[in-house]
Design a protein around this motif. Structure first.
Motif, PDB file in Angstrom:
ATOM      1  N   GLY A   9     -23.515  -7.536 -25.618  1.00  0.00           N
ATOM      2  CA  GLY A   9     -24.237  -8.709 -24.795  1.00  0.00           C
ATOM      3  C   GLY A   9     -25.468  -8.380 -24.171  1.00  0.00           C
ATOM      4  N   TRP A  36     -13.528 -14.914 -32.030  1.00  0.00           N
ATOM      5  CA  TRP A  36     -14.301 -14.966 -30.858  1.00  0.00           C
ATOM      6  C   TRP A  36     -14.439 -16.378 -30.135  1.00  0.00           C
ATOM      7  CZ3 TRP A  36     -17.049 -10.754 -29.009  1.00  0.00           C
ATOM      8  CH2 TRP A  36     -17.132  -9.619 -29.802  1.00  0.00           C
ATOM      9  N   ARG A  38     -15.941 -18.383 -26.559  1.00  0.00           N
ATOM     10  CA  ARG A  38     -16.999 -18.274 -25.229  1.00  0.00           C
ATOM     11  C   ARG A  38     -16.918 -19.080 -24.066  1.00  0.00           C
ATOM     12  NH1 ARG A  38     -22.571 -20.469 -28.806  1.00  0.00           N
ATOM     13  NH2 ARG A  38     -21.946 -22.588 -28.684  1.00  0.00           N
ATOM     14  N   GLN A  39     -17.418 -19.123 -23.105  1.00  0.00           N
ATOM     15  CA  GLN A  39     -16.968 -19.973 -22.058  1.00  0.00           C
ATOM     16  C   GLN A  39     -18.274 -19.816 -21.183  1.00  0.00           C
ATOM     17  OE1 GLN A  39     -13.758 -19.149 -19.395  1.00  0.00           O
ATOM     18  NE2 GLN A  39     -13.641 -21.472 -18.895  1.00  0.00           N
ATOM     19  N   ARG A  45     -13.291 -23.195 -22.237  1.00  0.00           N
ATOM     20  CA  ARG A  45     -13.501 -22.042 -23.203  1.00  0.00           C
ATOM     21  C   ARG A  45     -13.478 -22.617 -24.581  1.00  0.00           C
ATOM     22  NH1 ARG A  45     -10.260 -16.347 -21.808  1.00  0.00           N
ATOM     23  NH2 ARG A  45     -11.402 -16.882 -19.965  1.00  0.00           N
ATOM     24  N   VAL A  48     -15.470 -19.871 -31.067  1.00  0.00           N
ATOM     25  CA  VAL A  48     -16.689 -19.623 -32.037  1.00  0.00           C
ATOM     26  C   VAL A  48     -16.647 -19.462 -33.406  1.00  0.00           C
ATOM     27  CG1 VAL A  48     -18.827 -18.058 -32.045  1.00  0.00           C
ATOM     28  CG2 VAL A  48     -18.025 -18.839 -30.127  1.00  0.00           C
ATOM     29  N   ASP A  90     -26.343 -21.311 -26.087  1.00  0.00           N
ATOM     30  CA  ASP A  90     -25.537 -20.284 -26.371  1.00  0.00           C
ATOM     31  C   ASP A  90     -24.926 -19.389 -25.151  1.00  0.00           C
ATOM     32  OD1 ASP A  90     -27.291 -20.071 -29.379  1.00  0.00           O
ATOM     33  OD2 ASP A  90     -25.488 -20.809 -29.157  1.00  0.00           O
ATOM     34  N   ALA A  92     -23.217 -17.839 -22.598  1.00  0.00           N
ATOM     35  CA  ALA A  92     -21.767 -17.880 -22.182  1.00  0.00           C
ATOM     36  C   ALA A  92     -21.231 -16.532 -22.172  1.00  0.00           C
ATOM     37  CB  ALA A  92     -21.092 -18.663 -23.224  1.00  0.00           C
ATOM     38  N   TYR A  94     -18.832 -14.157 -23.876  1.00  0.00           N
ATOM     39  CA  TYR A  94     -18.333 -14.143 -25.256  1.00  0.00           C
ATOM     40  C   TYR A  94     -16.931 -13.309 -25.198  1.00  0.00           C
ATOM     41  CZ  TYR A  94     -22.018 -16.852 -27.102  1.00  0.00           C
ATOM     42  OH  TYR A  94     -22.775 -17.751 -27.559  1.00  0.00           O
ATOM     43  N   TYR A  95     -15.765 -13.967 -25.633  1.00  0.00           N
ATOM     44  CA  TYR A  95     -14.452 -13.160 -25.541  1.00  0.00           C
ATOM     45  C   TYR A  95     -14.017 -12.642 -26.983  1.00  0.00           C
ATOM     46  CZ  TYR A  95     -14.225 -14.628 -20.835  1.00  0.00           C
ATOM     47  OH  TYR A  95     -14.330 -14.859 -19.444  1.00  0.00           O
ATOM     48  N   GLY A 116     -14.609  -9.746 -21.842  1.00  0.00           N
ATOM     49  CA  GLY A 116     -15.756 -10.425 -22.309  1.00  0.00           C
ATOM     50  C   GLY A 116     -17.080  -9.907 -21.941  1.00  0.00           C
ATOM     51  N   GLN A 118     -21.255 -10.723 -21.279  1.00  0.00           N
ATOM     52  CA  GLN A 118     -22.069 -11.893 -21.168  1.00  0.00           C
ATOM     53  C   GLN A 118     -23.483 -11.814 -21.756  1.00  0.00           C
ATOM     54  OE1 GLN A 118     -21.996 -14.315 -18.325  1.00  0.00           O
ATOM     55  NE2 GLN A 118     -23.604 -15.172 -19.641  1.00  0.00           N
TER      56      GLN A 118
END
Length: 123
Positions: A9, A36, A38-39, A45, A48, A90, A92, A94-95, A116, A118
């Motif tokens: 990230g 994946w 994202r939030q 949430r 993706v 975009d 967020a 990302y998890y 996650g 960022q």
């Protein structure tokens, strides 16, 4: 103990590309789906993308379809998400997720979650 560790990230400008990675520790996931979510701040949430164990099937959300790629390397226990032509929306956390027991796009379907990473996209 299973751990999903995201990396890659960062802070980028609109139009740039970025690749986020997720490596699983504690057990192999070569037989499991990975993906994946994202939030963004103040939002739910959001799914993706996801890919099955053999990379023969994958699904990307409409919000990133056409400008993203998901891939995995089972030898490295790692899943990747390449994002191109990044937009401010975009931005967020990302998890990474692993081992789905239902519909890929549903949060409740996934057993394992990373902490996650960022991604921030500036105009």
């Amino acid at each position: 103990q299973v751990e999903l560790a995201e990396s890659g990230g960062g802070f980028v400008q609109a139009g740039d590309s970025l690749r986020v990675s997720c490596t699983a520790f504690g057990r192999p996931f070569s037989d499991s789906d990975m993906g994946w979510f994202r939030q963004a701040p103040g939002k739910e949430r959001e799914f993706v993308g996801a890919i099955n164990w053999s990379s023969s099937s994958w699904w990307l959300a409409d919000s990133v379809k056409g400008r993203s790629t998901i891939a995995r390397d089972n030898a490295k226990n790692t899943v990747y998400l390449q994002l191109d032509t990044l937009k401010p929306e975009d931005t967020a956390v990302y998890y990474c997720v692993a081992q789905a027991f239902g519909t890929w796009s549903t949060v409740e379907s996934w057993r394992y979650w990373g902490q996650g990473t960022q991604v921030t996209v500036s105009t």
